[in-house]
Design an enzyme around this catalytic site. Structure first.
Site, PDB file in Angstrom:
ATOM      1  N   ASP A 124       0.833  -1.206   0.000  1.00  0.00           N
ATOM      2  CA  ASP A 124       0.000   0.000   0.000  1.00  0.00           C
ATOM      3  C   ASP A 124       0.867   1.256   0.000  1.00  0.00           C
ATOM      4  OD1 ASP A 124      -2.056  -1.782   0.432  1.00  0.00           O
ATOM      5  OD2 ASP A 124      -2.137  -1.394   2.591  1.00  0.00           O
TER       6      ASP A 124
HETATM    7  N1  URA Z   1      -1.132  -5.959   3.929  1.00  0.00           N
HETATM    8  C1  URA Z   1      -1.606  -4.706   3.950  1.00  0.00           C
HETATM    9  O1  URA Z   1      -2.634  -4.428   4.561  1.00  0.00           O
HETATM   10  N2  URA Z   1      -0.926  -3.764   3.275  1.00  0.00           N
HETATM   11  C2  URA Z   1       0.201  -4.007   2.608  1.00  0.00           C
HETATM   12  O2  URA Z   1       0.784  -3.103   2.023  1.00  0.00           O
HETATM   13  C3  URA Z   1       0.684  -5.322   2.599  1.00  0.00           C
HETATM   14  C4  URA Z   1       0.008  -6.281   3.271  1.00  0.00           C
END
Ligand code: URA
Length: 235
Positions: free
Chosen positions: A102
């Site tokens: 993310d």
């Molecule tokens: N899980 C998440 O919630 N975000 C990420 O970036 C990776 C795994």
């Protein structure tokens, strides 16, 4: 493969541009001898403007992804690809991130132009573990490790329960979570399902490969031994 195509595929320009580089004598061997488009020479001896060629296809990179950049090429904001040399973004085969993190997640992100390798890493069958460190908005309740390990935790909108995951508590609001899947926002949604909220999230390893001392925002190529580490200790 002919030199013009090989060098164009590395992102040095169109075939026409690369033909022009040959004509201008800017493509040489290691001794500075001008090369011609039909020459057959070892890859590692080729120079463009006296610089060795970028790595050949089969490239695998690791990045310590910083905050505020996304993994989608389509995102109008800053993207992880902006942190790589511009030529790496016009290579063929295309260089892609291996899965996504993310915008607000930092840490270990892999890239490769090897589609088969990419699928081997992200396939749930491969059981490659991904380890995240999270800081949380609220104290852990105490039942999260059991919930995450259960293999029955169903996230909203999902059709299948999550595979068992391992939680190590590092402090009242600090935990390490090891998962073998890569579902959308998985870690944040897991803690949300346990009534909490992830404040910071960092991926520290993929399989047996760790970030090491790589500074935030930086990247480097990894070699075959490091690629093998990704699959070490997996089923
Ligand atoms: N899980 C998440 O919630 N975000 C990420 O970036 C990776 C795994």
């Amino acid at each position: 493969m002919k030199l013009v195509k090989l060098i164009a595929n590395l992102g040095y320009g169109s075939r026409k541009d690369v033909t022009q580089l040959f004509r201008s004598g800017r493509i040489t061997d290691a001794d500075g001898e001008v090369l011609y488009a039909d020459d057959v020479v070892p890859y590692e001896t080729i120079r463009v403007d006296d610089e060795p060629l970028d790595p050949p296809p089969g490239l695998v990179l690791m990045m310590n992804k910083p905050l505020g950049v996304t993994c989608s090429r389509k995102d109008p904001g800053r993207v992880v690809y902006d942190l790589l040399p511009p030529r790496y973004n016009v290579r063929s085969p295309v260089l892609s991130s291996v899965g996504r993190l993310d915008r607000d997640t930092t840490g270990l992100l892999l890239f490769t132009d090897d589609g088969a390798l990419l699928h081997r890493i992200i396939s749930p069958k491969a059981q490659v573990s991904k380890v995240y460190e999270a800081t949380l908005a609220q104290d852990l309740r105490g039942d999260e490790a059991e919930l995450f390990a259960s293999g029955t935790l169903m996230l909203e909108t999902e059709k299948e329960p999550l595979a068992p995951a391992v939680l190590d508590v590092l402090g009242p609001r600090h935990a390490r979570l090891t998962v073998t899947e890569g579902r959308y926002h998985q870690v944040r949604r897991m803690f949300a399902a346990a009534g909490n909220h992830v404040e910071t999230l960092r991926r520290i390893s993929v399989g047996g490969l760790t970030l090491g001392e790589l500074p935030l925002g930086e990247w480097r190529a990894i070699d075959a031994d490091e690629v093998a580490l990704i699959f070490s200790g997996t089923a």
